[in-house]
Design an enzyme around this catalytic site. Structure first.
Site, mmCIF file in Angstrom:
data_model
loop_
_atom_site.group_PDB
_atom_site.id
_atom_site.type_symbol
_atom_site.label_atom_id
_atom_site.label_comp_id
_atom_site.label_asym_id
_atom_site.label_seq_id
_atom_site.Cartn_x
_atom_site.Cartn_y
_atom_site.Cartn_z
ATOM 1 N N TRP A 60 0.768 -1.146 0.093
ATOM 2 C CA TRP A 60 0.194 0.227 -0.078
ATOM 3 C C TRP A 60 0.863 1.369 -0.135
ATOM 4 O O TRP A 60 0.686 2.277 -0.872
ATOM 5 C CB TRP A 60 -1.002 0.034 1.223
ATOM 6 C CG TRP A 60 -1.986 0.992 1.256
ATOM 7 C CD1 TRP A 60 -2.363 1.461 2.413
ATOM 8 C CD2 TRP A 60 -2.537 1.677 0.200
ATOM 9 N NE1 TRP A 60 -3.264 2.637 2.376
ATOM 10 C CE2 TRP A 60 -3.491 2.705 1.028
ATOM 11 C CE3 TRP A 60 -2.583 1.823 -1.132
ATOM 12 C CZ2 TRP A 60 -4.304 3.468 0.215
ATOM 13 C CZ3 TRP A 60 -3.307 2.572 -1.835
ATOM 14 C CH2 TRP A 60 -4.306 3.667 -1.214
ATOM 15 N N SER A 98 -9.524 0.931 -0.838
ATOM 16 C CA SER A 98 -8.488 1.096 -1.864
ATOM 17 C C SER A 98 -7.739 -0.363 -1.844
ATOM 18 O O SER A 98 -7.277 -0.673 -0.728
ATOM 19 C CB SER A 98 -7.685 2.131 -1.561
ATOM 20 O OG SER A 98 -7.169 2.245 -0.085
ATOM 21 N N LYS A 155 -13.791 -3.053 9.762
ATOM 22 C CA LYS A 155 -13.859 -3.991 8.562
ATOM 23 C C LYS A 155 -12.974 -4.914 8.163
ATOM 24 O O LYS A 155 -13.451 -5.942 7.476
ATOM 25 C CB LYS A 155 -13.817 -2.735 7.420
ATOM 26 C CG LYS A 155 -12.530 -2.066 7.216
ATOM 27 C CD LYS A 155 -11.704 -2.800 6.095
ATOM 28 C CE LYS A 155 -10.248 -1.771 5.995
ATOM 29 N NZ LYS A 155 -9.394 -2.697 5.071
ATOM 30 N N ASP A 173 -15.269 1.278 2.756
ATOM 31 C CA ASP A 173 -13.991 0.259 2.988
ATOM 32 C C ASP A 173 -14.652 -0.968 3.289
ATOM 33 O O ASP A 173 -13.996 -1.833 3.040
ATOM 34 C CB ASP A 173 -13.237 1.037 4.287
ATOM 35 C CG ASP A 173 -11.729 0.536 3.850
ATOM 36 O OD1 ASP A 173 -11.474 -0.216 3.024
ATOM 37 O OD2 ASP A 173 -10.919 0.992 4.890
ATOM 38 N N SER A 233 -8.717 -8.511 -1.244
ATOM 39 C CA SER A 233 -8.584 -8.425 0.086
ATOM 40 C C SER A 233 -8.145 -9.646 0.922
ATOM 41 O O SER A 233 -8.657 -10.693 0.921
ATOM 42 C CB SER A 233 -9.983 -8.085 0.729
ATOM 43 O OG SER A 233 -10.126 -8.490 2.082
#
Length: 339
Positions: free
Chosen positions: A11, A144, A197, A250, A260
């Site tokens: 990231w 993202s 999340k 998110d 993910s």
């Protein structure tokens, strides 16, 4: 705008590439000297984000905590792109830095399994308040995936801080034709959304891995959002934050997108892998695995009911198998829908 990135995971690397493509002077710091050398030679992050070349303006160096403060003084913005486990040490090294500092990690600081029952993990801004209380600080969060940002696909993020100078610096650094950055002063809400999340994505991966259907997935995400909101409100967040990018946005992405890592953990557990096998197969950190217990402990300390999180923790701790975890949730007594 000179920007330092401390940490060279997927990231952080993706955002460094995006910022450099906008003409910012970017320094990407890897803690591992061998990784730094490999990135310089290949002009890409072959370990964590292969296939995405670095713009010429992006420079790579090796950085240990002792050199962090010196490097940070040379730039106008510092991005801490370590996992949550590395945040405390990095922020301690940055204590006294005059430039705005923002972190990318999502989670609560992990509480050990044998910690006292009343032990509670801290959110990132609470860690900062302990070790570097005078920093101009905030978080960049929102739905993202690193690969899509590095590829220049449309993405929207939230720059959350109680300090306008930090929000403005993050918008200036990252807002671009493909990356929209919205400012928000509710850092508590942004951090709770980013932490919870990941736990809910494990549960949704489990649901999909067991082929329980789209109805079950929709119910799980919706009730998960209710859990997230309850915890956030108890911690002082605003309700509207959870209907935005760092909350619902998110959650939907992380729970349903196959990029993910937390969702992948749930899928792999549903397919019969052990937790150790699932984590080892990822090759990256899945923050939900490490923060789930801490989220639950923080919720219990506040008297907040989080049944989905509770069952994810029991699953990760080996107290429930995947099928029984679902049965435990569906077998709860009837109640009203209010959050």
């Amino acid at each position: 705008m000179p920007i330092t990135f401390l940490g060279a995971g997927a990231w952080g690397t993706a955002l460094a590439i995006s910022a450099a493509q906008q003409g910012h002077d970017v320094l990407l710091c890897a803690r591992d000297p061998q990784q730094a050398q490999a990135m310089r030679e290949a002009s890409e992050n072959t370990r964590y984000l292969p296939g995405f070349s670095f713009p010429p303006i992006l420079q790579v160096t090796q950085s240990d905590p002792q050199r962090v403060a010196l490097q940070a003084t040379r730039h106008d913005l510092v991005i801490v792109s370590t996992p949550m486990a590395g945040l405390r040490e990095t922020l301690s090294a940055l204590n006294g830095c005059a430039a705005p500092v923002a972190w990318l990690c999502k989670g609560f600081e992990t509480v050990a399994a044998d910690a006292p029952a009343n032990a509670t993990g801290l959110m990132a801004h609470e860690v900062c308040a302990q070790v570097a209380p005078n920093l101009l600080s905030g978080v960049l969060s929102g739905p993202s995936f690193a690969q899509e940002v590095a590829r220049g696909q449309p993405t929207a993020l939230v720059a959350a801080s109680q300090q306008a100078q930090v929000r403005e610096a993050l918008v200036k650094a990252f807002h671009s034709p493909s990356l929209r950055v919205y400012a928000n002063d509710d850092i508590v809400g942004a951090e709770v959304g980013g932490a919870v999340k990941n736990v809910l994505a494990i549960a949704t991966g489990l649901c999909d891995g067991l082929t329980l259907g789209l109805n079950a997935r929709a119910a799980l995400i919706t009730r998960g959002l209710a859990e997230m909101s309850r915890l956030g409100l108890a911690l002082g967040a605003r309700a509207d934050t959870f209907m935005g990018l760092s909350g619902l946005g998110d959650l939907v992405l992380t729970a349903t997108g196959d990029l993910s890592r937390n969702r992948q953990v749930g899928l792999l557990l549903a397919h019969g892998q052990t937790l150790a096998q699932a984590v080892a197969s990822l090759g990256h950190v899945a923050e939900g695995v490490y923060s789930a217990r801490t989220v639950l402990q923080r919720a219990r300390s506040l008297g907040v009911d989080m049944p989905i999180t509770e069952n994810v923790v029991a699953l990760l701790d080996g107290q429930l198998n995947p099928a029984y975890a679902v049965q435990a949730l569906m077998g709860r007594g009837p109640r009203g829908e209010a959050v």
